[in-house]
Design an enzyme around this catalytic site. Structure first.
Site, PDB file in Angstrom:
ATOM      1  N   GLY A  17      -2.239  11.418  -9.088  1.00  0.00           N
ATOM      2  CA  GLY A  17      -1.410  12.386  -8.354  1.00  0.00           C
ATOM      3  C   GLY A  17      -1.293  13.629  -9.312  1.00  0.00           C
ATOM      4  NE  ARG A  78      -2.622   8.511  -5.623  1.00  0.00           N
ATOM      5  CZ  ARG A  78      -1.780   8.772  -6.628  1.00  0.00           C
ATOM      6  NH1 ARG A  78      -1.850   8.205  -7.731  1.00  0.00           N
ATOM      7  NH2 ARG A  78      -0.718   9.267  -6.368  1.00  0.00           N
ATOM      8  CG  ASP A 109       1.277   4.362 -14.019  1.00  0.00           C
ATOM      9  OD1 ASP A 109       0.881   4.946 -13.168  1.00  0.00           O
ATOM     10  OD2 ASP A 109       1.918   3.438 -13.530  1.00  0.00           O
ATOM     11  CB  THR A 132       2.638  11.120 -13.431  1.00  0.00           C
ATOM     12  OG1 THR A 132       3.474  10.773 -12.363  1.00  0.00           O
ATOM     13  CG2 THR A 132       3.183  10.443 -14.924  1.00  0.00           C
ATOM     14  CG  ASP A 134       6.047   8.748 -10.510  1.00  0.00           C
ATOM     15  OD1 ASP A 134       6.350   9.551  -9.579  1.00  0.00           O
ATOM     16  OD2 ASP A 134       5.010   7.957 -10.103  1.00  0.00           O
ATOM     17  CG  ASP A 136       5.744   6.057 -14.297  1.00  0.00           C
ATOM     18  OD1 ASP A 136       4.771   7.073 -14.538  1.00  0.00           O
ATOM     19  OD2 ASP A 136       5.487   5.468 -13.030  1.00  0.00           O
ATOM     20  NE  ARG A 178       3.353   4.036  -4.158  1.00  0.00           N
ATOM     21  CZ  ARG A 178       2.290   5.170  -3.679  1.00  0.00           C
ATOM     22  NH1 ARG A 178       2.676   5.283  -2.435  1.00  0.00           N
ATOM     23  NH2 ARG A 178       1.407   5.425  -4.335  1.00  0.00           N
TER      24      ARG A 178
END
Ligand code: F6P
Length: 297
Positions: A17, A78, A109, A132, A134, A136, A178
């Site tokens: 992403g 992706r 990740d 990202t 996120d 994370d 997500r």
């Protein structure tokens, strides 16, 4: 006398992403590499483009006027094929064909896992730049794009609060993430939300109902609840949009129709904040320093 670095060939790509600030990272990596007299190549559309041999040499000018742009000028994707043994072997063969000494990837990740898997077959250096929305990736406290994504969501909630207050409504606002509640937590804190639901904890319906009811009893005319897209009631059967499901269940229990607003991919776009531009620039430069030091993985 020639500079011996001229023999070193570096490839860069963006994967997974996109996130605002990736361009700043690519720009910094490319220019830091050119500064070291490396030859630099850009791979279009992530690992997917690598498998299609979509590689071209980059100059400093190719990275001009992008520090303030969202998305990524190299495109991203992706790739399912890259996740297979054959895909990894093919990617390694293409990198070897181009005599690439080091591959630098900006992504999340999944992209990092891909890079580590690739290094089983590709013996050049591999370096990842955490990018990202996120936030994370283990081992780094920040990933490029998070600040911009949070800011975008907070601005949207500021607007929603105006109408929520005017009408005396409750809004469930779904934000991205997500598997990670990082965006939801920061957005909820920064926007003063009444509650927040994240993927790391099963949503506690009773607690939300109590909080909303108590707020209403105290005369509060509106409420905002931030819901991460992964805040699902049944982890084994995730729904496309948990905010709708939760709004319906909770709305029935409190006897009030709850409005839902899904911010979606809006959070991934837009001009990067200055923080993401600076962080992108610093990590892009750091990647090349690691390569120069002979580090990998
Ligand atoms: O990893 C970034 C992210 O935006 C997540 O927050 C989100 O769950 C996912 O990507 C969405 O992926 P896609 O754009 O492929 O639907």
């Amino acid at each position: 006398m020639g500079n011996r670095n001229e023999d070193k060939r570096i490839a860069v790509l963006a994967s997974g992403g996109d996130s605002p600030g990736m361009n700043a990272a690519l720009r910094a990596a490319v220019r830091a590499a050119l500064w070291e007299h490396y030859q630099v190549f850009g791979i279009q559309n992530g690992y997917e483009g690598l498998l299609l041999n979509d590689i071209r040499e980059l100059t400093s000018r190719d990275m001009g006027l992008i520090i303030n742009q969202g998305g990524t000028v190299l495109g991203t994707a992706r790739s399912a094929q890259f996740q297979t043994r054959e895909g990894l072997q093919k990617a390694a063969a293409i990198l070897n064909e181009h005599r690439i000494d080091a591959l630098c990837v900006v992504g999340g990740d999944g992209s990092f896992r891909g890079l580590m898997a690739l290094s089983e077959f590709y013996k050049g250096q591999v370096v990842g730049i955490p990018g990202t929305i996120d936030n994370d990736i283990p081992g780094t406290e920040y990933t490029i794009g998070f600040d911009t994504a949070v800011q975008t969501a907070v601005e949207a909630i500021d607007k929603l609060r105006d109408t929520a207050l005017s009408h005396g409504r409750i809004f469930f606002v779904e934000v991205m993430g997500r598997k990670s509640g990082q965006i939801a937590l920061s957005v909820a804190l920064a926007s003063g939300a009444e509650d927040v639901l994240i993927p790391e904890e099963r949503p506690d319906i009773e607690a939300v109902v109590t909080r909303l009811t108590k707020g209403r009893d105290r005369g509060k005319r509106f409420a905002i609840v931030v819901v991460a897209e992964g805040a699902t009631l049944d982890a084994a059967h995730p729904v496309e949009s948990p905010a709708f499901q939760l709004a319906e269940i909770i709305g029935k229990q409190i006897g009030q129709h709850i409005r839902v607003s899904v911010l979606g991919h809006i959070q991934r776009g837009g001009r990067p904040t200055s923080f993401d531009r600076v962080w992108g620039s610093r990590t892009g430069d750091a990647a090349i320093r690691f390569i120069k030091q002979g580090l990998t993985g």
